[in-house]
Scaffold this motif. Structure first.
Motif, PDB file in Angstrom:
ATOM      1  N   SER A 187     -12.601   4.216  -7.513  1.00 38.98           N
ATOM      2  CA  SER A 187     -11.314   3.562  -7.738  1.00 38.98           C
ATOM      3  C   SER A 187     -11.405   2.501  -8.822  1.00 38.98           C
ATOM      4  CB  SER A 187     -10.796   2.942  -6.435  1.00 38.98           C
ATOM      5  OG  SER A 187     -11.518   1.763  -6.086  1.00 38.98           O
ATOM      6  N   LYS A 192      -3.356   3.569  -6.993  1.00 33.04           N
ATOM      7  CA  LYS A 192      -1.940   3.949  -6.969  1.00 33.04           C
ATOM      8  C   LYS A 192      -1.035   2.723  -6.996  1.00 33.04           C
ATOM      9  CE  LYS A 192       1.320   6.624  -4.124  1.00 33.04           C
ATOM     10  NZ  LYS A 192       1.429   7.471  -2.900  1.00 33.04           N
ATOM     11  N   THR A 193      -1.364   1.717  -6.201  1.00 31.18           N
ATOM     12  CA  THR A 193      -0.503   0.536  -6.114  1.00 31.18           C
ATOM     13  C   THR A 193      -0.370  -0.203  -7.442  1.00 31.18           C
ATOM     14  OG1 THR A 193      -0.732   0.207  -3.731  1.00 31.18           O
ATOM     15  CG2 THR A 193      -0.279  -1.748  -5.053  1.00 31.18           C
ATOM     16  N   SER A 223       0.818  -1.212   0.000  1.00 30.51           N
ATOM     17  CA  SER A 223       0.000   0.000   0.000  1.00 30.51           C
ATOM     18  C   SER A 223       0.854   1.266   0.000  1.00 30.51           C
ATOM     19  CB  SER A 223      -0.946   0.014   1.204  1.00 30.51           C
ATOM     20  OG  SER A 223      -0.221   0.086   2.420  1.00 30.51           O
ATOM     21  N   THR A 224       2.178   1.110   0.157  1.00 32.84           N
ATOM     22  CA  THR A 224       3.106   2.239   0.129  1.00 32.84           C
ATOM     23  C   THR A 224       4.193   1.982  -0.911  1.00 32.84           C
ATOM     24  OG1 THR A 224       4.640   1.316   1.763  1.00 32.84           O
ATOM     25  CG2 THR A 224       2.742   2.562   2.603  1.00 32.84           C
ATOM     26  N   ASP A 241      -8.725   7.932   0.999  1.00 34.60           N
ATOM     27  CA  ASP A 241      -7.297   7.777   0.694  1.00 34.60           C
ATOM     28  C   ASP A 241      -6.855   6.319   0.724  1.00 34.60           C
ATOM     29  OD1 ASP A 241      -7.179  10.500   0.442  1.00 34.60           O
ATOM     30  OD2 ASP A 241      -6.247  10.859   2.395  1.00 34.60           O
ATOM     31  N   LYS A 242      -7.313   5.566   1.710  1.00 34.45           N
ATOM     32  CA  LYS A 242      -6.910   4.162   1.818  1.00 34.45           C
ATOM     33  C   LYS A 242      -7.321   3.371   0.584  1.00 34.45           C
ATOM     34  CE  LYS A 242      -7.275   0.074   4.787  1.00 34.45           C
ATOM     35  NZ  LYS A 242      -7.804  -0.465   6.071  1.00 34.45           N
ATOM     36  N   ASN A 301      -5.498   4.716  -2.719  1.00 36.87           N
ATOM     37  CA  ASN A 301      -4.070   4.376  -2.726  1.00 36.87           C
ATOM     38  C   ASN A 301      -3.845   2.917  -3.112  1.00 36.87           C
ATOM     39  OD1 ASN A 301      -3.134   6.916  -2.092  1.00 36.87           O
ATOM     40  ND2 ASN A 301      -2.926   6.521   0.082  1.00 36.87           N
TER      41      ASN A 301
END
Length: 266
Positions: free
Chosen positions: A165, A119-120, A68-69, A111-112, A115
């Motif tokens: 998303s 994003k991932t 996730s980051t 956001d969770k 992301n």
């Protein structure tokens, strides 16, 4: 053309994110049955990932981590690079949902979800591009993004960031496919309907009730999801570029029964 090998994944190396359960585990199991040499599955809970890998056999390899980051993505890529020189198939399946009323929907819930769900997949594919290019030297490498039918139509539930998303994943797939096909990497997308999972507890715990809203009158199963993923990952899907494939029993393109009840469970 050897049509017996049209759907074969013999010798191929795959990574399935969110592969420890639900749709990800179904896809991993299908890839292994289709002859994949190795299937790496990743998720946050190391024990669950290890248990699933053990259940699926020695060609399924646990690769736990939090993607996730960016730091987590880079750690996963570094780990994979110590094990493989190339990657043939990447399935971006890891995802999360959040439901809350419009007036109280929290920033954290936005956001969770955005992301991990949007994003991932982009940055994991970006970081794995050198390995995918190596896998595409002789035949196309594959990236399969997992969206949802909720990215193609709305459901009755207030899952704002989730639906946004998944619509974004569909469009991201199109944009990524237009660029990566130049590197002989085919990007496509699966839009699942109602499949039993921890995210879709309605399909898992009450499949008969969920089936009432599905033209096929049943929820999806292992063969349905594995079949679609194998098609896209194999030679059979080499010419399917940027396309979202609904695997939903007809929800998106079928009728709406009179006794409609939302099958997504979100």
């Amino acid at each position: 053309m050897d049509f017996a090998k049209l759907f074969s994944l013999e010798g191929r190396v795959a990574v399935v994110t969110g592969g420890s359960r639900g749709i990800g585990a179904m896809i991993a199991e299908g890839f292994l049955a289709a002859g994949a040499a190795r299937v790496y599955i990743t998720a946050r809970k190391a024990e669950v990932v290890a248990d699933t890998a053990a259940r699926l056999g020695e060609r399924c390899i646990a690769l736990p981590g939090d993607i996730s980051t960016i730091a987590g993505i880079e750690a996963l890529v570094e780990d994979l690079q110590t094990r493989e020189t190339q990657l043939d198939i990447l399935v971006n399946n890891a995802g999360v949902a959040w439901g809350a009323e419009f007036e109280s929907f929290p920033e954290m819930g936005w956001d969770k979800v955005m992301n991990l769900n949007v994003k991932t997949p982009f940055f994991l594919t970006q970081k794995l591009l050198p390995m995918l290019k190596a896998g595409a030297a002789e035949r196309p490498a594959k990236v399969i993004n997992i969206a949802s039918i909720d990215g193609l139509r709305i459901n009755p539930w207030e899952t704002y960031s989730y639906q946004a998303s998944k619509a974004a994943v569909v469009q991201l797939t199109r944009r990524m496919s237009a660029r990566l096909i130049r590197d002989n990497i085919v990007v496509s997308c699966i839009c699942p309907g109602a499949f039993p999972s921890e995210m879709n507890k309605a399909a898992k715990n009450a499949p008969d009730a969920s089936s009432k809203a599905i033209p096929s009158r049943r929820v999806g199963d292992l063969e349905d999801m594995a079949g679609g993923a194998i098609y896209l990952a194999s030679r059979a899907g080499d010419y399917v570029v940027g396309t979202p494939l609904p695997i939903d029993g007809g929800i998106v393109n079928g009728w709406i029964p009179d006794d409609f009840a939302d099958p997504s469970g979100h």
